[in-house]
Design a protein around this motif. Structure first.
Motif, PDB file in Angstrom:
ATOM      1  N   VAL A 153      13.157  82.528  31.176  1.00 46.33           N
ATOM      2  CA  VAL A 153      14.583  82.637  30.644  1.00 46.33           C
ATOM      3  C   VAL A 153      15.467  82.290  31.878  1.00 46.33           C
ATOM      4  N   ALA A 154      15.128  82.588  33.165  1.00 45.87           N
ATOM      5  CA  ALA A 154      16.116  82.381  34.101  1.00 45.87           C
ATOM      6  C   ALA A 154      16.562  80.795  34.110  1.00 45.87           C
ATOM      7  N   GLY A 155      15.758  80.027  33.730  1.00 48.85           N
ATOM      8  CA  GLY A 155      15.998  78.601  33.555  1.00 48.85           C
ATOM      9  C   GLY A 155      17.337  78.226  32.497  1.00 48.85           C
ATOM     10  N   SER A 156      17.090  78.970  31.560  1.00 47.88           N
ATOM     11  CA  SER A 156      18.451  78.963  30.612  1.00 47.88           C
ATOM     12  C   SER A 156      19.544  79.679  31.077  1.00 47.88           C
ATOM     13  N   LEU A 157      19.525  80.934  31.623  1.00 45.35           N
ATOM     14  CA  LEU A 157      20.530  81.341  32.266  1.00 45.35           C
ATOM     15  C   LEU A 157      21.305  80.633  33.350  1.00 45.35           C
ATOM     16  N   ILE A 158      20.357  79.822  33.953  1.00 46.31           N
ATOM     17  CA  ILE A 158      21.056  78.940  35.155  1.00 46.31           C
ATOM     18  C   ILE A 158      21.782  77.998  34.341  1.00 46.31           C
ATOM     19  N   ALA A 159      21.297  77.417  33.381  1.00 52.96           N
ATOM     20  CA  ALA A 159      21.942  76.445  32.710  1.00 52.96           C
ATOM     21  C   ALA A 159      23.376  76.905  32.117  1.00 52.96           C
ATOM     22  N   TYR A 160      23.200  78.006  31.799  1.00 54.67           N
ATOM     23  CA  TYR A 160      24.667  78.988  31.077  1.00 54.67           C
ATOM     24  C   TYR A 160      25.645  79.029  32.117  1.00 54.67           C
ATOM     25  N   GLY A 161      25.197  79.083  33.387  1.00 54.24           N
ATOM     26  CA  GLY A 161      26.082  79.165  34.336  1.00 54.24           C
ATOM     27  C   GLY A 161      27.173  77.742  34.476  1.00 54.24           C
ATOM     28  N   ALA A 162      26.657  76.649  34.235  1.00 51.92           N
ATOM     29  CA  ALA A 162      27.334  75.235  34.378  1.00 51.92           C
ATOM     30  C   ALA A 162      28.172  75.386  32.915  1.00 51.92           C
ATOM     31  N   LEU A 163      27.849  75.992  31.935  1.00 52.44           N
ATOM     32  CA  LEU A 163      28.533  76.074  30.652  1.00 52.44           C
ATOM     33  C   LEU A 163      29.489  77.193  30.299  1.00 52.44           C
ATOM     34  N   LEU A 164      29.650  78.036  31.459  1.00 51.66           N
ATOM     35  CA  LEU A 164      30.145  79.456  31.225  1.00 51.66           C
ATOM     36  C   LEU A 164      31.713  79.091  30.867  1.00 51.66           C
ATOM     37  N   GLY A 165      32.145  79.725  29.524  1.00 48.96           N
ATOM     38  CA  GLY A 165      33.281  79.822  29.205  1.00 48.96           C
ATOM     39  C   GLY A 165      33.980  78.472  28.175  1.00 48.96           C
ATOM     40  N   VAL A 207      31.548  69.234  46.965  1.00 45.39           N
ATOM     41  CA  VAL A 207      30.718  68.458  46.119  1.00 45.39           C
ATOM     42  C   VAL A 207      31.237  68.852  44.466  1.00 45.39           C
ATOM     43  N   THR A 208      31.646  70.041  44.305  1.00 46.75           N
ATOM     44  CA  THR A 208      31.694  70.530  43.044  1.00 46.75           C
ATOM     45  C   THR A 208      33.071  69.695  42.543  1.00 46.75           C
ATOM     46  N   PRO A 209      34.208  69.745  43.414  1.00 46.60           N
ATOM     47  CA  PRO A 209      35.449  68.881  43.047  1.00 46.60           C
ATOM     48  C   PRO A 209      35.109  67.573  42.890  1.00 46.60           C
ATOM     49  N   PHE A 210      34.175  66.978  43.930  1.00 47.82           N
ATOM     50  CA  PHE A 210      33.983  65.448  43.485  1.00 47.82           C
ATOM     51  C   PHE A 210      33.419  65.310  42.410  1.00 47.82           C
ATOM     52  N   MET A 211      32.291  66.136  41.885  1.00 50.29           N
ATOM     53  CA  MET A 211      31.560  65.786  40.596  1.00 50.29           C
ATOM     54  C   MET A 211      32.550  66.103  39.424  1.00 50.29           C
ATOM     55  N   GLU A 212      33.666  66.785  39.434  1.00 47.99           N
ATOM     56  CA  GLU A 212      34.305  67.040  38.445  1.00 47.99           C
ATOM     57  C   GLU A 212      35.452  65.945  38.267  1.00 47.99           C
ATOM     58  N   LYS A 213      35.797  65.494  39.330  1.00 45.99           N
ATOM     59  CA  LYS A 213      36.732  64.256  39.343  1.00 45.99           C
ATOM     60  C   LYS A 213      36.260  63.010  39.163  1.00 45.99           C
ATOM     61  N   TYR A 214      34.953  62.631  39.668  1.00 47.89           N
ATOM     62  CA  TYR A 214      34.560  61.273  39.589  1.00 47.89           C
ATOM     63  C   TYR A 214      33.251  61.217  38.884  1.00 47.89           C
ATOM     64  N   LEU A 215      32.339  62.503  38.664  1.00 50.80           N
ATOM     65  CA  LEU A 215      31.339  62.162  37.780  1.00 50.80           C
ATOM     66  C   LEU A 215      31.608  63.064  36.378  1.00 50.80           C
ATOM     67  N   LYS A 216      32.480  63.273  36.116  1.00 48.75           N
ATOM     68  CA  LYS A 216      32.934  64.232  34.837  1.00 48.75           C
ATOM     69  C   LYS A 216      31.923  65.300  34.533  1.00 48.75           C
ATOM     70  N   ILE A 217      31.692  65.987  35.566  1.00 49.96           N
ATOM     71  CA  ILE A 217      30.662  67.150  35.223  1.00 49.96           C
ATOM     72  C   ILE A 217      31.508  68.443  35.875  1.00 49.96           C
ATOM     73  N   GLN A 218      31.852  69.058  34.809  1.00 50.96           N
ATOM     74  CA  GLN A 218      32.534  70.488  34.907  1.00 50.96           C
ATOM     75  C   GLN A 218      31.598  71.598  35.015  1.00 50.96           C
ATOM     76  N   ASP A 219      31.065  72.056  36.309  1.00 44.71           N
ATOM     77  CA  ASP A 219      30.499  73.330  36.443  1.00 44.71           C
ATOM     78  C   ASP A 219      30.896  74.398  36.922  1.00 44.71           C
ATOM     79  N   THR A 220      30.980  75.205  35.856  1.00 46.50           N
ATOM     80  CA  THR A 220      31.927  76.449  35.945  1.00 46.50           C
ATOM     81  C   THR A 220      31.601  77.357  37.099  1.00 46.50           C
ATOM     82  N   CYS A 221      30.300  77.771  37.149  1.00 44.52           N
ATOM     83  CA  CYS A 221      29.615  78.431  38.175  1.00 44.52           C
ATOM     84  C   CYS A 221      29.132  77.953  39.516  1.00 44.52           C
ATOM     85  N   GLY A 222      29.320  76.520  39.276  1.00 47.72           N
ATOM     86  CA  GLY A 222      28.520  75.906  40.881  1.00 47.72           C
ATOM     87  C   GLY A 222      26.920  75.978  40.773  1.00 47.72           C
ATOM     88  N   VAL A 223      26.593  75.790  39.649  1.00 46.12           N
ATOM     89  CA  VAL A 223      24.932  75.841  39.682  1.00 46.12           C
ATOM     90  C   VAL A 223      24.393  74.763  40.438  1.00 46.12           C
TER      91      VAL A 223
END
Length: 488
Positions: free
Chosen positions: A148-160, A340-356
């Motif tokens: 289950v922990a694997g799916s909860l980690i994934a939820y962190g990236a999708l939170l909200g 890294v998180t700001p870079f990923m959102e700006k250039y890689l189009k990955i919006q990582d809510t919790c910073g997983v």
């Protein structure tokens, strides 16, 4: 042809409808009924939880009930269970208006996921070929929580940003993918990964990031006002951090062999966690002009040492080696949140809510490779002949495997986990793009009111004058005229 293309475009671009009154109950009822049927067909108690335990004891010359695996494993299960439901849940309450969703949807995912995990892991690891049944005990419960922990980690990236129905779909596929990659890594490649750096953290992190990449929202800035914390939400999230931090030694040692391996795993994790706290605080302070600390770093990067120690926890990495792992991962994780998180959102189009990416994906990947290096460097001088065989399970079909080969397979296992996360996440993300799941619009994310009945804010209660030292020091700047004492 043009009309068909336009029709498809209109279908996918129609306004979002977040009403899940039909879809959410339907999915919950149907899937729970399916679990009941599948459990009735496949799941049975194992010999240590069955009423025939008394006969089993007698046949196997077991002198006391205390030798039942329950008494060895249940304390670890308690700790892991608290991490899954309280630790992960409260860690996700940092958003100012998404605490219900953080804890509540974590509860939903874990409750469904552990049932599906008992089935999936049972089919791959413990299906009795003679009876066609899966026999479960306390260790099965621990492994289900890990799954289950694997799916909860994934939820962190999708939170909200997703609906509860989408989260159940993420969990359904996430548990399935986890069971397959775990079977490949642990059974076919014969890797050792007691704390799940590879199979849990690297997989779950990249699974969530890949889904988030496919579900990229170009106008998410419209919800920017809610994508942040307030004082009390950060405090609630810190509760989750502390539960995770305290119980992580149990997490990494829960399913290791009784004796020295379990003891060593707890010690190594304990030290790595402590070391990562100091380097996290150091980098967080250095990153601000006036040396102030960022609560985001303290809530997350302080746990990176535990993640990275997952694979090598039961190896003879040595106490100072554990401190080095925690030292480095605290730095790497904090830098990830800073840059890294700001870079990923700006250039890689990955919006990582919790910073997983910074807490799970990268430390999990590093943990896998640290385990590979530690395994390849193992010697009989350090482990002893029997210790080497016991630690790496060089028995049966793997009795001729060398430590160098084991190190290579450990590295390969890390790559398998990442590949399953990335490819599986891309496929699941594509499924979730269908406009049928009730996900929120770009200007309506990070808000509990979309899926929860939220009580109205309480009216501001005027302060009451109390004559004590705390009030004197705290409100010296407040004029006495601001207070009124009502006579009855």
């Amino acid at each position: 042809m043009g009309n068909c293309v336009q029709g498809v475009k209109d279908y996918f671009c129609r306004p979002k409808n977040t009403n899940v009154r039909v879809s959410l109950p339907a999915v919950c009822f149907v899937w729970q009924i399916a679990m009941i049927i599948l459990f009735g067909v496949f799941i049975r108690y194992d010999e240590e939880s069955d009423a025939h335990w008394i006969e089993f004891r007698r046949e196997h010359n077991i002198t006391s009930d205390i030798e039942n695996d329950f008494y060895f494993r249940y304390p670890s299960f308690q700790d892991v269970h608290v991490m899954i439901f309280v630790g992960f849940g409260f860690l996700m309450t940092f958003l100012k208006r998404y605490s219900f969703g953080g804890v509540g949807f974590n509860f939903l995912i874990a409750s469904f996921g552990l049932q599906w995990a008992l089935l999936m892991q049972g089919w791959f690891h413990s299906l009795d070929p003679e009876t066609g049944k899966i026999y479960i005990g306390v260790e099965s419960m621990i492994n289900a929580d890990f799954c289950v922990a694997g799916s909860l980690i994934a939820y962190g990236a999708l939170l909200g940003k997703v609906s509860p129905v989408q989260l159940l779909v993420v969990t359904l596929f996430g548990i399935t993918l986890f069971a397959v990659e775990e079977y490949i890594i642990l059974s076919l490649l014969h890797c050792r990964d007691a704390g799940g750096s590879m199979v849990i953290h690297a997989f779950g992190g990249y699974y969530g990031l890949s889904i988030s990449w496919v579900l990229y929202r170009p106008n998410l800035h419209q919800s920017k006002r809610l994508n942040g914390s307030v004082y009390h939400s950060d405090m609630f999230a810190m509760i989750g951090t502390l539960f995770l931090w305290m119980f992580w030694p149990s997490f990494n040692s829960a399913i290791t062999d009784h004796g020295d391996g379990q003891h060593r795993a707890a010690i190594n994790t304990y030290l790595a966690l402590a070391s990562s706290v100091l380097t996290t605080v150091a980098i967080s302070s250095m990153s601000q002009k006036r040396g102030k600390l960022d609560m985001v770093h303290i809530q997350n990067a302080t746990l990176a040492g535990g993640v990275a120690m997952g694979t090598a926890a039961e190896f003879m990495i040595s106490p100072y080696g554990s401190l080095i792992v925690g030292f480095c991962c605290g730095i790497i994780s904090t830098f990830g949140y800073l840059f890294v998180t700001p870079f990923m959102e700006k250039y890689l189009k990955i919006q990582d809510t919790c910073g997983v990416h910074n807490l799970h994906a990268v430390p999990g990947m590093l943990g896998g490779f640290i385990g590979a290096i530690t395994a390849a460097a193992a010697t009989e001088t350090v482990y002893g002949r029997e210790g080497l065989i016991n630690t790496f399970d060089f028995e049966g079909a793997f009795s001729d495997r060398t430590v160098g080969t084991q190190g290579g397979f450990q590295a390969a296992g890390t790559c398998v986990a990442i590949a399953f996360g990335v490819v599986g996440g891309a496929i699941v993300g594509t499924i979730l793009r269908l406009p049928i799941w009730g996900d929120p619009a770009d200007d309506n994310c990070y808000d509990d009111e979309v899926y929860w009945e939220v009580p109205e804010d309480e009216e501001t209660i005027p302060p009451v004058l109390e004559y004590n030292n705390h009030m004197i020091h705290k409100h010296q700047e407040i004029s006495e005229s601001n207070f009124s004492v009502e006579q009855s």
